[in-house]
Design a protein around this motif. Sequence first.
Motif, PDB file in Angstrom:
ATOM      1  N   ILE A   1       0.888  -1.165   0.000  1.00  0.00           N
ATOM      2  CA  ILE A   1       0.000   0.000   0.000  1.00  0.00           C
ATOM      3  C   ILE A   1       0.921   1.209   0.000  1.00  0.00           C
ATOM      4  O   ILE A   1       1.401   1.649   1.040  1.00  0.00           O
ATOM      5  N   ALA A   2       1.222   1.713  -1.183  1.00  0.00           N
ATOM      6  CA  ALA A   2       2.184   2.811  -1.295  1.00  0.00           C
ATOM      7  C   ALA A   2       1.518   4.111  -0.893  1.00  0.00           C
ATOM      8  O   ALA A   2       0.349   4.352  -1.213  1.00  0.00           O
TER       9      ALA A   2
ATOM     10  N   ARG B   1       3.494  -6.745   5.842  1.00  0.00           N
ATOM     11  CA  ARG B   1       4.821  -6.231   6.188  1.00  0.00           C
ATOM     12  C   ARG B   1       5.239  -6.746   7.552  1.00  0.00           C
ATOM     13  O   ARG B   1       4.429  -6.882   8.458  1.00  0.00           O
TER      14      ARG B   1
ATOM     15  N   ARG C   1       8.780  -6.304  10.324  1.00  0.00           N
ATOM     16  CA  ARG C   1      10.068  -5.663  10.540  1.00  0.00           C
ATOM     17  C   ARG C   1      10.903  -6.511  11.482  1.00  0.00           C
ATOM     18  O   ARG C   1      10.409  -6.951  12.530  1.00  0.00           O
TER      19      ARG C   1
ATOM     20  N   GLY D   1      16.687  -4.843  11.705  1.00  0.00           N
ATOM     21  CA  GLY D   1      15.914  -3.602  11.695  1.00  0.00           C
ATOM     22  C   GLY D   1      15.207  -3.309  10.388  1.00  0.00           C
ATOM     23  O   GLY D   1      14.559  -2.273  10.253  1.00  0.00           O
ATOM     24  N   ARG D   2      15.307  -4.217   9.409  1.00  0.00           N
ATOM     25  CA  ARG D   2      14.744  -3.924   8.095  1.00  0.00           C
ATOM     26  C   ARG D   2      13.266  -4.332   7.997  1.00  0.00           C
ATOM     27  O   ARG D   2      12.848  -5.351   8.547  1.00  0.00           O
ATOM     28  N   PHE D   3      12.531  -3.539   7.234  1.00  0.00           N
ATOM     29  CA  PHE D   3      11.163  -3.921   6.861  1.00  0.00           C
ATOM     30  C   PHE D   3      11.235  -4.839   5.654  1.00  0.00           C
ATOM     31  O   PHE D   3      12.067  -4.640   4.759  1.00  0.00           O
TER      32      PHE D   3
ATOM     33  N   ALA E   1      11.699  -5.496   0.850  1.00  0.00           N
ATOM     34  CA  ALA E   1      10.870  -4.327   0.547  1.00  0.00           C
ATOM     35  C   ALA E   1      11.267  -3.785  -0.823  1.00  0.00           C
ATOM     36  O   ALA E   1      12.445  -3.785  -1.177  1.00  0.00           O
TER      37      ALA E   1
ATOM     38  N   GLU F   1      11.896   5.120  10.678  1.00  0.00           N
ATOM     39  CA  GLU F   1      12.551   4.068   9.889  1.00  0.00           C
ATOM     40  C   GLU F   1      11.602   3.528   8.822  1.00  0.00           C
ATOM     41  O   GLU F   1      12.012   3.231   7.702  1.00  0.00           O
ATOM     42  N   ASP F   2      10.345   3.374   9.193  1.00  0.00           N
ATOM     43  CA  ASP F   2       9.341   2.856   8.266  1.00  0.00           C
ATOM     44  C   ASP F   2       9.262   3.754   7.027  1.00  0.00           C
ATOM     45  O   ASP F   2       9.399   3.293   5.890  1.00  0.00           O
TER      46      ASP F   2
ATOM     47  N   GLN G   1      12.633   3.621   5.063  1.00  0.00           N
ATOM     48  CA  GLN G   1      12.949   2.378   4.359  1.00  0.00           C
ATOM     49  C   GLN G   1      11.943   2.062   3.255  1.00  0.00           C
ATOM     50  O   GLN G   1      12.307   1.478   2.240  1.00  0.00           O
ATOM     51  N   THR G   2      10.680   2.406   3.482  1.00  0.00           N
ATOM     52  CA  THR G   2       9.666   1.874   2.562  1.00  0.00           C
ATOM     53  C   THR G   2       9.016   2.937   1.677  1.00  0.00           C
ATOM     54  O   THR G   2       8.522   2.595   0.610  1.00  0.00           O
ATOM     55  N   GLU G   3       8.977   4.199   2.104  1.00  0.00           N
ATOM     56  CA  GLU G   3       8.328   5.207   1.271  1.00  0.00           C
ATOM     57  C   GLU G   3       9.340   6.104   0.574  1.00  0.00           C
ATOM     58  O   GLU G   3       9.163   6.465  -0.582  1.00  0.00           O
TER      59      GLU G   3
END
Lengths: 90, 960
Positions: free
Chosen positions: A26-27, A57, A59, A65-67, A85, B701-702, B705-707
Amino acid sequence: MLLIHCPYCEEDRPEVEFVYGGEAHIARPLDPAALSDEDWEHYLYIRRNPRGRHHERWRHTHGCGRFFNAVRDTVSDRFEQTYKAGEPRR
Amino acid sequence: MSGYRLPAGGRIDRAAPLDFTFDGRAYRGFAGDNLASALVASGQMLFGRSFKYHRPRGILGMGTEEPNALVTVDRGATAPGWGRATPNLRAPSVALYQGLNAQSQNRFPSLRFDLGAVNDRLGALFPAGFYNKTFMWPRSAWEKLYEPAIRRMAGLGASPTTRDPDHYDATYAHCEVLVVGGGLAGIEAALSAAQDGGRVILIDEQDELGGGALADRALWGELADKTMALRRLGNVTVLTRTTAFGYYHQNFVGAVEQLTDHLAPEQAKGARERLWRIRAGEVVLAQGAIERPLVFDGNDVPGVMLSSAGRTLAVRYGVAVGRAVAVMAVHDSGWRDAMAMKAAGVGVVAVIDLRSDVAPDLVAAARAAGIALHLGHAVTSVSGRHGVSGVTFAANGTGHAQQLAVDALLMAGGWTPTVHLWSHAKGSLRWDADWGAYLPDVAQENCRAVGAGAGAWDMGSGLALGTLPGPKPIWQTKAFVDFQNDVKARDIDLAVREGMRSIEHIKRYTTNGMATDQGKTSNLNGLQIASGSLAKPVTDIGLTTFRPPYTPQTFGALMGHHKDALFQPIRKTVIDGWAADHGAVFENVAQWRRARYFPQGSEDMHAAVARECLAVRERVGMFDASTLGKIEVVGPDAAEFLNRMYTNPWKALQPGRCRYGLLLREDGFITDDGVSARLAPDRFHLTTTTGGAARVLAMMEDYLQTEWSDLDVWLTSTTEQWAVIAVQGPLARAVIAPLVEGIDLSPSAFPHMAIREGRICGVPTRLFRVSFTGELGFEVNVPAEHGRMVWQAIHAAGQAHGITPYGTETMHVLRAEKGYVIVGQDTDGTLTPDDAGMAWAVGTKKPDFVGKRSLSRPDMAAPGRKQLVGLLTEDPQDVLEEGAQIVADPDQPVPMTMLGHVTSSYHSATLGRSIAMAVIADGRARDGQVIHVPMPGRTIRARVTASTVFYDPEGSRLDV
């Protein structure tokens, strides 16, 4: 206690190292101001909540620490796969 | 009349007598006995009173299925306030030891004479759905009348009120194959798995391996050989007295091993129990099967029990359940039990079987053993109240009634494979007509079932019934289905007549299967009865879901080491020790321990806080602010990133300056705030609320990293790297001036909301000129290892100026006097910046930031939103209760219209009166209006002030 494969660490690690992050892919809209109230509501609140394959998702909070994204079956709780991701939906 | 010890036989050690007490009376048993076998051997058939009707009850089974014989075992106090009484233990699962002290439960004044038994005479008043139907109104009667009465009358053992002195161990284990159940099927599975050389764990809940084979003399030789073979294998771990209580995802099994409860307290050393968390490659379930009772009038009289229990008592424990024993069977296993008991010396006088057609070899053998046979007959009633004195039986239950004088009646109703763990792991089940039960079908995990639990064991054949046929209609009988919850066949029938169709509804309406035994003996009978009442096949009604734990477990075992100081970590700042040395009273904030105030002499909190507040306003105070969350934001895109995260603009902020940042969630509600400083074009020092540090970092971080993965920014938590000492008050500059090197502290060179790097007391500092008090203030950031030294140096230097250490309570009052919000106290996740009176912090010209789009949703600007305002009570000495509800009209009948609630409230020594903040619907438009705060016994009047700033509204004290 689920075992989850972190695609960055390339290891199966116990669930307690991870935090769930809601539905995947969901961008955030690039220009939120251009969205109608209804479209923005849809982005904020409306989720698929499927019975079966769910893209979601996670984490690796207490690890790298990465999603990352996962496909999990919501009936059996079985993880089909996890991937980094930014990679396309599987 | 009752049970007795057979002159020989059993697996007990007759050379090792053990003395114990039950309800204060002395008994004697032998090593190898359990509490139930030893009591039955002593003629004690009455074990407890039933849950609802207080009917006298004996034992039903000799395993974990036992629903009736729940006892409290008291292992004695170790010190005043500490004790080891465990309620609700199943007597057959309590190993006997010297000095065991057990008590029956749910009776008053005594087990034999129980006043509550009047409920049994009033049985018609307690039908299915009784709780739902009866205690409806008035609502107030619940608290004062119904609930206390129900809790006293119904219920199990008393919860202990003393603290548990024992400790509990926990461990992880990994194996290729985990076998649950140590009967012959499980032992064989373990032996076979061990051939591959992998790690094998075999778990069994009893004190010796063998399961059902322990009650079959013919199998003892084989059992001994195989157990020996197991012990010789180096790769097999055998855990006895261990219950696998739950089977979770990916072959993760939780088990509790009892380490000391089978020993006399003085012999018990080390942990009481150990929680095993086992991850297995393959799980083999060999849980066996549990015998089903038969449902007929009087099937709960003490002395009526499962046929397998009578056999186990005779063969394994050398105990006869009675002098003249009858077996009521609908299954071959009852005949085999009758012969095994007879061979062990028990006076089995008759086998009654509803079937007319029974295997000829069984009939011939029973006849040869001298047992009277009544084929095609059923027991219709039982004589006796505290024990069986005889049974009445009739052809097909309805024919001519005959009497038989017996003192025990055994029920052989067929077998239910134990599929609990299989179901925990979401394995599917299939109905098997031969077993009259559900069997494991398709596994979801790498798991298989073996032995009786898989339906792969020869238990003989038989019928699967709901109730035995009888002369009376079902509503006139006292035929029990769920013994522990006192559910009768007629309750299930009534539930069906009142419209329940699914077994899930029938279960909850009648409570069938909802007791601590989770329906181990009642589920299938309940299904069959519902099936009969509904005239539908059993498979159309469904099956209730089994969930962990398989048997009740202690809280201690599940908690393990996570108690007292290890319950959760306590975070302490580097200045905590100084605060403790100086008499601080502490409070917990998130996981931090913080000094709340520093009382002097006999001061209470009110006096200490008043003194601390005035000191800051008049001279200078110092405060340990080290718990503030801190994030170092570094990278060429750092300003762009913060600009997108926070509501206000960040790109134009000059290095050396600070800014208050307000952070929203994407839904537009305030989630955090803090003052942050720009150290360099590509470096920021962010602060967050104490409780929000981890949440804010995760959120950032979210997005990163993702957006916005294109942004070149790095985030590092530095919360624990910096000690923060707030020096606040008109004399703050004078206090730190002599200690600071390399920073010009003059107001023109170092204005409010600025940061300078230099040295203090010889160590590097990031010195913020900021204020959460409304006074001239500095926040001295130094590397944590120097924090206490610098704190002490400032304290010493401040003595000449009357410096006063203060705690979080004073910090709260000082900031409230200035109307500064605390996110999470004055906001609750439903306030927008405008709701909180902070529209000024929103950069409306920015094209986007997290939450911006949500602020223009129609509801976010709709009238009626709750807004943060000030409240001044009409009586200035009244301090409102935080959380108290606010109404416009105190005379409105209940339920009143709530306008909002008080969020912060204090006595302000500076102002000489109380002050409060509150969120109130359309609050700012109510400026000057009187609102009402109803409290127990009185209503407090207060006036709304649109501004929350109670002190120095022009901010003249800051800029000096």
